[in-house]
Design an enzyme around this catalytic site. Structure first.
Site, PDB file in Angstrom:
ATOM      1  N   ASN A  73      83.136 -97.280  67.868  1.00  0.00           N
ATOM      2  CA  ASN A  73      82.678 -97.635  69.212  1.00  0.00           C
ATOM      3  C   ASN A  73      81.254 -97.184  69.503  1.00  0.00           C
ATOM      4  O   ASN A  73      80.648 -97.642  70.472  1.00  0.00           O
ATOM      5  CB  ASN A  73      83.630 -97.027  70.250  1.00  0.00           C
ATOM      6  CG  ASN A  73      83.329 -97.472  71.656  1.00  0.00           C
ATOM      7  OD1 ASN A  73      83.004 -98.627  71.895  1.00  0.00           O
ATOM      8  ND2 ASN A  73      83.419 -96.550  72.603  1.00  0.00           N
ATOM      9  N   TYR A 139      70.002-106.426  68.760  1.00  0.00           N
ATOM     10  CA  TYR A 139      71.368-106.031  69.119  1.00  0.00           C
ATOM     11  C   TYR A 139      72.360-107.112  68.697  1.00  0.00           C
ATOM     12  O   TYR A 139      73.442-106.814  68.184  1.00  0.00           O
ATOM     13  CB  TYR A 139      71.464-105.780  70.619  1.00  0.00           C
ATOM     14  CG  TYR A 139      72.752-105.125  71.044  1.00  0.00           C
ATOM     15  CD1 TYR A 139      73.003-103.782  70.752  1.00  0.00           C
ATOM     16  CD2 TYR A 139      73.739-105.836  71.729  1.00  0.00           C
ATOM     17  CE1 TYR A 139      74.194-103.183  71.129  1.00  0.00           C
ATOM     18  CE2 TYR A 139      74.921-105.243  72.111  1.00  0.00           C
ATOM     19  CZ  TYR A 139      75.145-103.917  71.807  1.00  0.00           C
ATOM     20  OH  TYR A 139      76.335-103.316  72.186  1.00  0.00           O
ATOM     21  N   ILE A 172      80.115-105.542  80.540  1.00  0.00           N
ATOM     22  CA  ILE A 172      81.169-104.705  81.105  1.00  0.00           C
ATOM     23  C   ILE A 172      80.657-104.068  82.393  1.00  0.00           C
ATOM     24  O   ILE A 172      79.530-103.572  82.451  1.00  0.00           O
ATOM     25  CB  ILE A 172      81.598-103.610  80.115  1.00  0.00           C
ATOM     26  CG1 ILE A 172      82.018-104.252  78.782  1.00  0.00           C
ATOM     27  CG2 ILE A 172      82.740-102.784  80.680  1.00  0.00           C
ATOM     28  CD1 ILE A 172      82.271-103.248  77.686  1.00  0.00           C
TER      29      ILE A 172
END
Length: 231
Positions: A73, A139, A172
């Protein structure tokens, strides 16, 4: 925090890791206050093999000698930046944390799972690894590699009882994500859900993939993105 808390709520002993001990201690305290079990192990995954090896050894010891579930993560988030403005240092740091660290950590942890004949690895990818976005070339590439790792590791480790899957979140709804609010607003307006995902929704996907309910799921990249990848 949401993933760690959700796994702890299902009975897992969670080893929380990161560079910031104060933040890690908060997560551990929250899990324990809710009746869960957790420990914190400090690690700098940007330190390449030495940092990853120490984390694998210390986390295994803290977990009681074996790691059953690995969640890759850790990530270095990046503000949308034109390609020509990405410095060599930023490029190196991004690949070190987002690509090399999960590769090395999986290589350090998976062999013991293979030897036992069971284990679960859940990689955290991203919608950006599935859909291009201006200003996010680095990214996006990092997360596309994570998805590729997921497919290759499923083939490499699956025959030995180790399941490897990934979760690909869209934006998110966190305080940090607000930095990108203007960037993602036009895209959110076009997706089916018309909103960001919550940390709890991403955590629920990880818990599912780590559970026996997903016993015959291998090599999947599960999008938690409000339908972004589909439209």
């Amino acid at each position: 925090m949401a993933i760690a808390s959700a796994l702890a709520a299902e009975g897992a002993k969670v080893i929380v890791s990161g560079r910031d001990k104060a933040r890690g201690d908060v997560v551990v305290a929250d899990i324990r206050s809710a009746g869960g079990t957790a420990e914190f192990v400090a690690a700098d995954l940007g330190a390449w093999e030495d940092g990853v090896r120490r984390l694998a050894e210390q986390a295994t010891a803290a977990a009681g000698g074996r790691i059953d579930i690995l969640v890759n993560n850790a990530a270095m988030l990046m503000m949308p930046t034109p390609t020509a403005e990405i410095s060599e240092e930023l490029l190196r740091d991004a690949f070190s944390v987002n690509v090399f660290a999960p590769f090395l950590l999986t290589g350090a942890v998976a062999p013991a799972m293979v030897e036992r004949g069971e284990g679960v690895i859940v990689n955290i990818g991203s919608i950006t690894g599935l859909r291009g976005s201006a200003g996010s070339a680095v990214y996006s590439a990092n997360k596309a590699v994570i998805h590729s790792f997921t497919h290759s590791w499923a083939d490499e480790y699956g025959p030995f009882g180790v399941r490897v899957n990934a979760v690909a979140p869209g934006p998110i709804a966190t305080e940090r994500q607000q930095q990108f609010a203007d960037h993602v607003a036009p895209m959110l307006a076009r997706i089916p859900s018309r909103r960001m995902s919550t940390p709890a929704e991403v955590a629920a996907a990880v818990v599912f993939l780590a559970s026996d309910a997903a016993a015959n799921i291998h090599g999947t990249v599960l999008s938690v993105d409000g339908g972004w990848a589909a439209v």
